[in-house]
Write a protein that holds these residues in place. Structure first.
Motif, mmCIF file in Angstrom:
data_model
loop_
_atom_site.group_PDB
_atom_site.id
_atom_site.type_symbol
_atom_site.label_atom_id
_atom_site.label_comp_id
_atom_site.label_asym_id
_atom_site.label_seq_id
_atom_site.Cartn_x
_atom_site.Cartn_y
_atom_site.Cartn_z
ATOM 1 N N LYS A 77 -94.609 11.011 19.023
ATOM 2 C CA LYS A 77 -93.796 10.348 20.038
ATOM 3 C C LYS A 77 -94.073 8.584 19.546
ATOM 4 C CE LYS A 77 -97.220 11.087 23.196
ATOM 5 N NZ LYS A 77 -97.507 12.512 22.502
ATOM 6 N N THR A 78 -95.124 8.289 18.891
ATOM 7 C CA THR A 78 -95.179 6.662 18.369
ATOM 8 C C THR A 78 -94.338 6.640 17.191
ATOM 9 O OG1 THR A 78 -97.389 6.657 19.197
ATOM 10 C CG2 THR A 78 -96.787 5.178 17.617
ATOM 11 N N MET A 79 -94.335 7.839 16.342
ATOM 12 C CA MET A 79 -93.545 7.752 14.995
ATOM 13 C C MET A 79 -91.976 7.592 15.289
ATOM 14 S SD MET A 79 -93.260 10.540 11.933
ATOM 15 C CE MET A 79 -95.100 10.389 11.932
ATOM 16 N N VAL A 80 -91.458 8.121 16.342
ATOM 17 C CA VAL A 80 -89.996 8.425 16.585
ATOM 18 C C VAL A 80 -89.774 7.049 17.537
ATOM 19 C CG1 VAL A 80 -88.391 9.323 18.380
ATOM 20 C CG2 VAL A 80 -89.702 10.942 16.956
ATOM 21 N N LYS A 81 -90.520 6.589 18.222
ATOM 22 C CA LYS A 81 -90.642 5.258 18.857
ATOM 23 C C LYS A 81 -90.419 4.112 17.819
ATOM 24 C CE LYS A 81 -93.776 2.915 19.739
ATOM 25 N NZ LYS A 81 -95.439 2.456 20.159
ATOM 26 N N GLU A 82 -91.250 4.068 16.802
ATOM 27 C CA GLU A 82 -91.140 3.254 15.935
ATOM 28 C C GLU A 82 -90.050 3.171 14.899
ATOM 29 O OE1 GLU A 82 -92.959 0.484 15.727
ATOM 30 O OE2 GLU A 82 -94.145 1.154 17.458
ATOM 31 N N TRP A 83 -89.449 4.535 14.462
ATOM 32 C CA TRP A 83 -88.174 4.750 13.977
ATOM 33 C C TRP A 83 -87.087 4.154 14.516
ATOM 34 C CZ3 TRP A 83 -89.173 10.559 11.937
ATOM 35 C CH2 TRP A 83 -89.781 10.562 10.772
ATOM 36 N N LEU A 84 -86.872 4.451 15.978
ATOM 37 C CA LEU A 84 -85.868 4.004 16.595
ATOM 38 C C LEU A 84 -85.957 2.265 16.625
ATOM 39 C CD1 LEU A 84 -85.728 6.461 19.849
ATOM 40 C CD2 LEU A 84 -84.167 6.136 17.894
ATOM 41 N N TYR A 85 -87.117 1.836 17.042
ATOM 42 C CA TYR A 85 -87.205 0.302 16.964
ATOM 43 C C TYR A 85 -86.741 -0.219 15.690
ATOM 44 C CZ TYR A 85 -89.164 -4.343 17.379
ATOM 45 O OH TYR A 85 -88.890 -5.641 17.407
ATOM 46 N N GLN A 86 -87.203 0.230 14.647
ATOM 47 C CA GLN A 86 -86.626 -0.317 13.315
ATOM 48 C C GLN A 86 -85.012 0.040 13.139
ATOM 49 O OE1 GLN A 86 -88.831 0.979 9.846
ATOM 50 N NE2 GLN A 86 -90.866 1.285 11.023
ATOM 51 N N LEU A 87 -84.328 0.756 13.601
ATOM 52 C CA LEU A 87 -83.098 1.253 13.417
ATOM 53 C C LEU A 87 -82.298 0.222 14.267
ATOM 54 C CD1 LEU A 87 -83.181 5.106 13.206
ATOM 55 C CD2 LEU A 87 -82.259 3.598 11.203
ATOM 56 N N LEU A 88 -82.768 0.055 15.427
ATOM 57 C CA LEU A 88 -81.834 -0.590 16.488
ATOM 58 C C LEU A 88 -82.053 -2.075 16.689
ATOM 59 C CD1 LEU A 88 -82.093 2.294 19.294
ATOM 60 C CD2 LEU A 88 -80.374 1.733 17.701
ATOM 61 N N SER A 89 -83.448 -2.418 16.303
ATOM 62 C CA SER A 89 -83.801 -3.865 16.646
ATOM 63 C C SER A 89 -82.872 -5.008 16.011
ATOM 64 C CB SER A 89 -85.079 -4.026 16.283
ATOM 65 O OG SER A 89 -85.414 -3.779 15.068
ATOM 66 N N PRO A 90 -82.207 -4.776 14.753
ATOM 67 C CA PRO A 90 -81.384 -5.797 14.351
ATOM 68 C C PRO A 90 -80.352 -6.067 15.032
ATOM 69 C CG PRO A 90 -82.182 -4.365 12.606
ATOM 70 C CD PRO A 90 -82.505 -3.586 13.777
#
Length: 240
Positions: A77-90
């Motif tokens: 859960k946390t890994m996918v959340k952080e991956w998504l954040y890194q990809l989408l936050s820019p």
């Protein structure tokens, strides 16, 4: 100060300490004798402080009309959340769960961070007993869901792994889209049993018929190449 009570803790034991640190408003379920005589405080008394905390968080969530992604599963859960954040936050102002805040207390604390500037929210939700996911769904109110997998964590508190899977699926009852892996028979069985609409599913896996079919995974020393088919077109994804 919200005085939570659990099997091994009682926040009411720390009311005076919180007062000494400057707190003047308290949400409690019991009033200790040495606390009732203090005059410069506001006391909100409720039967269950955890349920009140969750109700406050659910009310706060309703103030925002933005896409909300909810992630659950036994692992990742946390890994996918952080991956998504890194990809989408820019490209977007995103609020996400801090660390692994996915419990009955962690989810409300995460949702309270929602603010007017956010364009997207990503929250993770974890359960350890039956009846918990319904409460988290009412707090998060997700519009998009990700079901990572089903493992053996907390098996002892459920009648079966199938029951646990169906309990986790309650998080996604009102989503517009659910992303999940069809290689997990427990998930596909739960989806079928609960009547989840196929039009709301984005499935991935090795079998044909998935939205994204994984054809091959090739690993080298430095990267992994994933080959697949999406909408009848071949694609490849390279990850570290």
């Amino acid at each position: 100060f919200i005085a939570l009570k659990g099997s091994r803790h009682n926040g009411h034991l720390f009311l005076k300490e919180a007062y000494d640190k400057g707190i003047r408003t308290f949400l409690i379920s019991e009033i200790p004798e040495n606390f009732s005589t203090i005059s410069d405080i506001t006391i909100l008394k409720t039967e269950n402080t955890l349920l009140s905390l969750q109700a406050l968080a659910a009310a706060h969530r309703k103030k925002f009309n933005i896409p909300v992604v909810a992630i659950t599963g036994s692992n990742g859960k946390t890994m996918v959340k952080e991956w998504l954040y890194q990809l989408l936050s820019p490209d977007s102002d995103i609020i996400r769960s801090p660390k692994s805040y996915n419990s009955q207390v962690g989810v409300p604390l995460s949702v309270f961070n929602l603010a007017d500037n956010h364009k997207l929210a990503i929250f993770e939700a974890g359960i350890s007993q039956p009846g918990e996911m319904q409460k988290l769904q009412e707090i998060i109110q997700p519009s998009l869901g990700i079901f990572t997998n089903v493992g053996h964590a907390h098996d002892q508190f459920f009648a079966s792994q199938q029951q646990k899977t169906e309990e986790k699926l309650k998080l996604f009852r009102d989503v517009d889209l659910l992303i999940c892996c069809s290689d997990h028979p427990l998930i596909t069985t739960a989806l079928s049993k609960t009547g989840f609409m196929a039009s709301k599913l984005f499935t991935w896996g090795r079998q044909s018929g998935n939205t994204l079919q994984i054809k091959a995974i090739s690993k080298s020393n430095n990267n992994t190449l994933i080959s697949g088919i999406y909408r009848s077109e071949s694609l490849s994804i390279e990850i570290p």
